[in-house]
Structures are given as structure tokens and as C-alpha cells.
Design a protein around this motif. Sequence first.
Motif, PDB file in Angstrom:
ATOM      1  N   PHE A  41       0.549  -1.587  -0.239  1.00 12.95           N
ATOM      2  CA  PHE A  41       0.006  -0.397  -0.053  1.00 12.95           C
ATOM      3  C   PHE A  41       0.931   1.267   0.087  1.00 12.95           C
ATOM      4  O   PHE A  41       0.622   2.604   0.011  1.00 12.95           O
ATOM      5  N   SER A  42       2.129   1.484  -0.313  1.00 13.21           N
ATOM      6  CA  SER A  42       3.299   2.529  -0.320  1.00 13.21           C
ATOM      7  C   SER A  42       2.758   3.484  -1.303  1.00 13.21           C
ATOM      8  O   SER A  42       2.570   4.878  -0.941  1.00 13.21           O
ATOM      9  N   LYS A  43       2.055   3.132  -2.063  1.00  9.84           N
ATOM     10  CA  LYS A  43       2.108   3.968  -3.487  1.00  9.84           C
ATOM     11  C   LYS A  43       1.319   4.565  -3.092  1.00  9.84           C
ATOM     12  O   LYS A  43       0.672   5.782  -3.033  1.00  9.84           O
ATOM     13  N   GLU A  44      -0.127   3.622  -3.070  1.00  9.03           N
ATOM     14  CA  GLU A  44      -1.615   4.743  -2.434  1.00  9.03           C
ATOM     15  C   GLU A  44      -1.569   4.825  -0.839  1.00  9.03           C
ATOM     16  O   GLU A  44      -1.769   6.102  -0.817  1.00  9.03           O
ATOM     17  N   ALA A  45      -0.883   5.646   0.013  1.00  8.01           N
ATOM     18  CA  ALA A  45      -0.144   5.662   1.125  1.00  8.01           C
ATOM     19  C   ALA A  45       0.371   7.423  -0.002  1.00  8.01           C
ATOM     20  O   ALA A  45      -0.545   8.254   1.129  1.00  8.01           O
ATOM     21  N   ALA A  46       0.822   6.867  -0.138  1.00  9.66           N
ATOM     22  CA  ALA A  46       1.349   8.384  -0.594  1.00  9.66           C
ATOM     23  C   ALA A  46       0.295   8.942  -1.921  1.00  9.66           C
ATOM     24  O   ALA A  46       0.205  10.781  -1.458  1.00  9.66           O
ATOM     25  N   VAL A  47      -0.783   8.283  -2.094  1.00 13.02           N
ATOM     26  CA  VAL A  47      -1.839   9.127  -2.952  1.00 13.02           C
ATOM     27  C   VAL A  47      -2.670   9.749  -1.686  1.00 13.02           C
ATOM     28  O   VAL A  47      -2.849  10.622  -2.356  1.00 13.02           O
ATOM     29  N   ALA A  48      -2.844   8.988  -1.282  1.00 17.84           N
ATOM     30  CA  ALA A  48      -3.498   9.552   0.828  1.00 17.84           C
ATOM     31  C   ALA A  48      -3.325  10.781   0.609  1.00 17.84           C
ATOM     32  O   ALA A  48      -3.836  11.666   0.910  1.00 17.84           O
ATOM     33  N   LYS A  49      -1.912  10.777   1.430  1.00 16.81           N
ATOM     34  CA  LYS A  49      -1.425  11.908   1.799  1.00 16.81           C
ATOM     35  C   LYS A  49      -0.810  13.096   0.851  1.00 16.81           C
ATOM     36  O   LYS A  49      -1.784  13.951   1.094  1.00 16.81           O
TER      37      LYS A  49
END
Length: 394
Positions: A321-329
Amino acid sequence: MPATRLMPTEEGQDLIDLTREICTKELLPRVAEAERRAATAPELPVDAFRVLGRAGLLSLPYAEERGGGGQPYEVYLQVVEEIASVWMSVAVGVSVHALTCYPLAQFGTDEQRERLLPGMLSGDQLGAYCLSERSAGSDVGSMTTRATPDDPASPSAYRLKGTKAWISHAGHADFYTTFARTSDDGGRGLSCLVVPGDADGLSFGTPEKKMGLHCDPVSEVHFDGVEVAADRLVGEPGQGMAIALSALDSGRLGIAAAATGLAQAALDHAVAYAKEREQFGHPIGDFQGLAFLLADMEAAVTSARAAYLHAARLRDAGRAFSKEAAVAKLVATDNAMRVTTDAVQVLGGAGYTQDFPLERYMREAKVTQIFEGTNQIQRLVISRQLLQNTSKRG
């Protein structure tokens, strides 16, 4: 109006209801005055964290057998969002505390977890996350704080020397999850230690004079030969960079949730004002130009919430979920800046005064684009993963 939520369990909904009750009764009546007072004399509302701790809201995403709440990350993050909609400084503190516990919970030994985690998750303790330095922010691998073993072959203790910067809870924390250099091998030479809050040689700088989040005071943490037992080393020597980056993936979701709660609060104030304020014989919300602005604000808040929940559900499922966490932030914090600015615009001159909380919300939103990795770093994380995945498919 409260955010519309679809919780995964009845227990999750009960936690949201409890959080809203505590925020309304315990936090809301004091936030404005506390933030005004702390603007000139920074202070941490320790008693607010004690209230949340007694309710079990400081340890939700961690295992019950270690003293945590055993909740999915998507529940924990929505609790953080609810707190942020009332008191952003406290919500950031809750997110920071969860971040400080992550390295030990994820990378510690069974003995370390059994010995240290119950206290960290009890609700009576508050942690600080010591990663950044004045010259080592996004470039974590350039940090200079050093942990020197007493015996390189078989250390019984490490001696810490150096200074960390921009540390929330500095001077108030019961423990400091600290990253320091144990070798000169660049990013591969970093290690993680849990430093007791009462350790000899630990001291703190004057709190930074910030434009917002006054009840989240940050300052330097000085390690002047601080001795830390080797059994407080988390993971292996040299594993610190991997631990720090893994923790930040989860921490970014905490900031995304907090930013979403802040934006929701700004939207709610703007909508209420648009219904009551009259010009030319009509509520200003009747005018299409302003009504459409409110609609765009709602779309921004809703999409931010969807982004962080998507990443959280991947995390809960054990998936990357690293990419998705960056997108969310990135999405949540950029939207928070835009929504709070537009909310000030809806109120006009009134929004620019301290008679309403909107100017404070706008000041608080700005730093969310900076900490836990700037939004430029988030774009770097996202683009690298996209291009890496593309090259693998090719």
C-alpha cells in the motif's frame, strides 16, 4: 454535519460514536482558547491525550494481547479524522503516537513486545518519533546522530550523540523512537532504538514558533551521550532505514485522515455560514457561484476520504500500500489546503478574523503538505512506483 461513514463492524461504529461524544464534550469547549494561548506559550494538552487514552483511543490499530484495541486500520483512521474535525493538534499527536509504536510492534522481538508494548499502548504513555534532523529531512540517509556500541562485537549498550529536529511531544514524551547512525554505510548504516524519556543526557530545545498547530509543540531533541541498553535496539543494526520508511507508509495515512477531518470541519462551517448569511435578500448559499464552490469542497473532502480508506483497506488485507499511502497523503493534504482556503473565502472578511476558526484551519492545513514527507516527495514515491511497475511489465 458529521461525515457519512460505512463502518466495517458494529464495534467500529461504536468507537466512532464514542469519539464524537468525547470530542464534543471534552475537546470542543477548550480548543479555541487553548490554541490561542499556545500561540505565545506553546503547550501540549497532556490531559486531552489522557482522556483519549483512558477511552482506549491511543492504541486502536495494535494487537489486543499487547494492550491495543485490535482494530482495522480503516477504523483507527476514521477515529483520527473525527478527532481532527474538532482539534487538529490533538489528532496529529494521536497519529504521531501510533507512528512511534509501529517499529517495535512490527520489527521488535517477542520479548521486546511483551516487555515494552503494554506500557506504550496503555494510554498513559505518549511517544515521540525522532527521525528528522536540520540537514536530514527528506534525505534520511544523511543523518548524523550516532549510536556507538560499548562493544562492537557484542554490545550491551549504545551511546547516543546528536540532535533531532521538528519533534512533536519533545520534552513531554515517555519514550523516543529514535533513528541513529551505527555505521558509515549511508542509508544502510542506520538503526532504531527506543530511548526512555527520563534517560540521562536527554535535553530539549526551545519550541519552534509555528504558524499553526500551536498545541502540537515541536522542538529539537538533544542526545548528549545518552546511554541506551542494547535490548532496546529494534530490528537488526543497519535496518533502521527500512523500518523508518515502513513506519512512514502508515504514518502518512494518519496525516491523510487528519487532513480530511480538518477539511470536513472547514466545509461544515462554510455551509452553515452560507445558510445563515444574507445578501441582496437571500442566503448567500442561494447564489450559484458560491453553491458550486461548496460542491467542489464537498467533492474534495469525499475524494480524500476515499483515498485514505482505499489505502487502509489494502493495508488491512496485508497487501502492498506504499503507493496508495503516498496518493492519499498527497490528495488529502492538498485538498485540505484548498478547502480551508475556500472556506475562508465563503465567509469573506469574517473568515479572515479570529472570530471564526477558519483562519486557524487554513494555517493548520499548510503543514500537512510538509510533514511526514513533503508532497513533492509523495509525487516522487508515486512516480517511481509507476515507472518501476511499467518497466517490469515491459
